[in-house]
Design an enzyme around this catalytic site. Structure first.
Site, short mmCIF file in Angstrom:
data_model
loop_
_atom_site.label_atom_id
_atom_site.label_comp_id
_atom_site.label_asym_id
_atom_site.label_seq_id
_atom_site.Cartn_x
_atom_site.Cartn_y
_atom_site.Cartn_z
N HIS A 170 0.83 -1.20 0.00
CA HIS A 170 0.00 0.00 0.00
C HIS A 170 0.87 1.26 0.00
CE1 HIS A 170 -2.16 3.19 2.35
NE2 HIS A 170 -3.12 2.90 1.49
N GLU A 191 2.15 1.88 -3.45
CA GLU A 191 1.10 2.43 -4.31
C GLU A 191 1.01 3.95 -4.16
OE1 GLU A 191 -3.27 3.68 -3.87
OE2 GLU A 191 -2.99 1.67 -3.02
N HIS A 192 1.06 4.42 -2.90
CA HIS A 192 1.02 5.86 -2.65
C HIS A 192 2.18 6.57 -3.33
CE1 HIS A 192 -1.85 7.04 0.77
NE2 HIS A 192 -2.26 5.86 0.32
N GLU A 217 -4.04 8.21 7.62
CA GLU A 217 -5.04 7.34 7.00
C GLU A 217 -5.34 6.13 7.87
OE1 GLU A 217 -5.31 4.46 3.05
OE2 GLU A 217 -4.09 6.29 2.94
#
Length: 427
Positions: free
Chosen positions: A68, A71-72, A143
């Protein structure tokens, strides 16, 4: 060479092509459609934290949440954020990391070639520095904390910690504030080199596009030519039984909510996996769908509302089914559902209900072919599960009630777990 397969019953034609690197390309031409969608995905998700690189015997282990995190970071480039570039080209871009894949996609109505070139280029060109990696930890940490207070998210992952004691599917996709702290630029680059090799990736394009032109664009923008081989993903062996039967948490919600779950320990892929998932979807809908006796009884008694739903999530590395939603009395409602599940395991899906629900689900599958976004995602999802999405038509045509009931016994005959979110106590 571009390979073409026609599905007359569905009115669809699938064009497939394999790049020299081994990367698969899928194109479905939708003549007259305004929307064009492309999704560029890698078979690399949150559960892939232990692996052996192609040709290596030594195992690599990386922190939870790194897929993840990567991906950012790929959206950030030295000149400007990639999202702004897509916006100037009139496209709507996005990305996601799931348990089993990371995908980057866009939808547009024009300038498709430029948008596809941008998609292929930025995913293949990470810009990572020690400074921007450290900065991202704060952004992702916010987040993670936001999802800590999300009742749906917590209910879901609390259930997975009941179903699994060892498998990484029980862990939040973004990891934790603690797990992402040691991530470095070098770790991210190592994972990018391993999992973002084109041989581990797939591209799906749906819309009014020329398949040959898509192939030409891919050849021009995919630089790596050799097939680097298979990545050996390593998952822990899950022992029989549940990790725990119940997990409760209090959050700022107006009404309690719950999720019941059953683990599927049968590992399979391809059409066998498709048949298994469809069988469970049909059985769950027959048991507790909107037209079922159980749902309507619970609804009339005020024990469930429109938030109630069911789901079967099956991939080659894991599988589980869930039932739940909001309820003023989660324990009583779960007990009623458990009784109905036990009866379903004992008696099987009713013949009339099976035929009716199967027809309805087949209709939903056919209607889904009209969505360029959904079809593009399903094409890559099916590929990563060693299956073909259009093969679902054959599954619906041949799946029997007897086969479905056998699968129901294998999965819903297992012990159930319960996750409950209760409101905070007020003075």
């Amino acid at each position: 060479m571009l390979h073409t397969t026609v599905y007359p019953r569905l009115g669809e034609t699938l064009h497939t092509w394999t790049h020299a690197s081994g990367m698969k390309v899928f194109v479905v031409r939708k003549e007259g459609y305004q929307k064009k969608t492309a999704i560029f995905a890698t078979s690399y998700g949150s559960i892939d934290n232990r692996f052996r690189k192609p040709g290596e015997a030594e195992e690599t282990e990386v922190p939870d949440g790194i897929a993840h995190f990567l991906e950012h970071k790929l959206f950030e480039q030295p000149d400007q954020n990639v999202l702004e570039k897509f916006s100037r080209l009139g496209a709507s871009p996005n990305a996601f990391t799931s348990f089993h894949e990371t995908a980057y996609h866009f939808t547009c109505t024009d300038r498709f070639d430029e948008n596809l070139a941008l998609l292929l280029d930025f995913v293949q060109n990470p810009w990572l520095t020690d400074e921007n990696v450290e900065k991202e930890k704060g952004i992702i940490g916010q987040e993670i904390r936001m999802y800590d207070d999300d009742a749906d998210w917590r209910s879901f992952f609390n259930l997975l910690t009941c179903l699994y004691a060892a498998h990484p599917v029980r862990l939040d996709i973004a990891g934790s504030v603690e797990s992402i702290a040691p991530i470095t630029k070098d770790m991210l680059m190592d994972c990018w080199r391993t999992f973002y090799s084109p041989s581990n990736m797939a591209l799906a394009v749906v819309g009014d596009v020329d398949p040959e032109e898509v192939v030409t664009l891919v050849e021009a923008h995919i630089r790596q030519q050799e097939n680097r081989g298979r990545i050996d993903k390593v998952y822990p062996v899950e022992q029989p039984g549940l990790a725990r039967s119940v997990r409760e948490q209090t959050l700022a919600v107006s009404m309690p909510q719950f999720l019941m779950g059953y683990r599927d320990d049968v590992r399979c892929a391809g059409s066998a996996l498709q048949r298994r998932r469809i069988a469970l979807d049909i059985a769950l809908d027959a048991l507790a769908g909107r037209s079922s006796v159980l749902y309507n009884q619970l609804y009339e008694e005020g024990l469930v509302n429109e938030s109630f739903g069911t789901d079967a999530t099956l991939m080659p590395a894991f599988g589980f089914v869930m039932l739940g939603g909001q309820s003023p009395d989660p324990d009583r409602t779960a007990g009623r559902i458990r009784e109905a599940v036990d009866a379903l395991v004992r008696d099987g899906v009713d013949e009339e209900a099976f035929a009716r629900v199967k027809r309805a689900h087949e209709g939903m599958f056919i209607r889904s072919l009209n969505s360029s976004e959904k079809l593009a995602r399903e094409l890559v999802d099916s590929h990563f599960a060693d299956a073909g999405f259009f093969g679902l038509a054959d599954v619906y045509a041949t799946l029997t009630r007897e086969e479905t009931n056998g699968i129901v016994r294998e999965v819903l005959g297992n012990p159930s777990a319960l996750s409950v979110i209760r409101p905070l106590e007020t003075a």
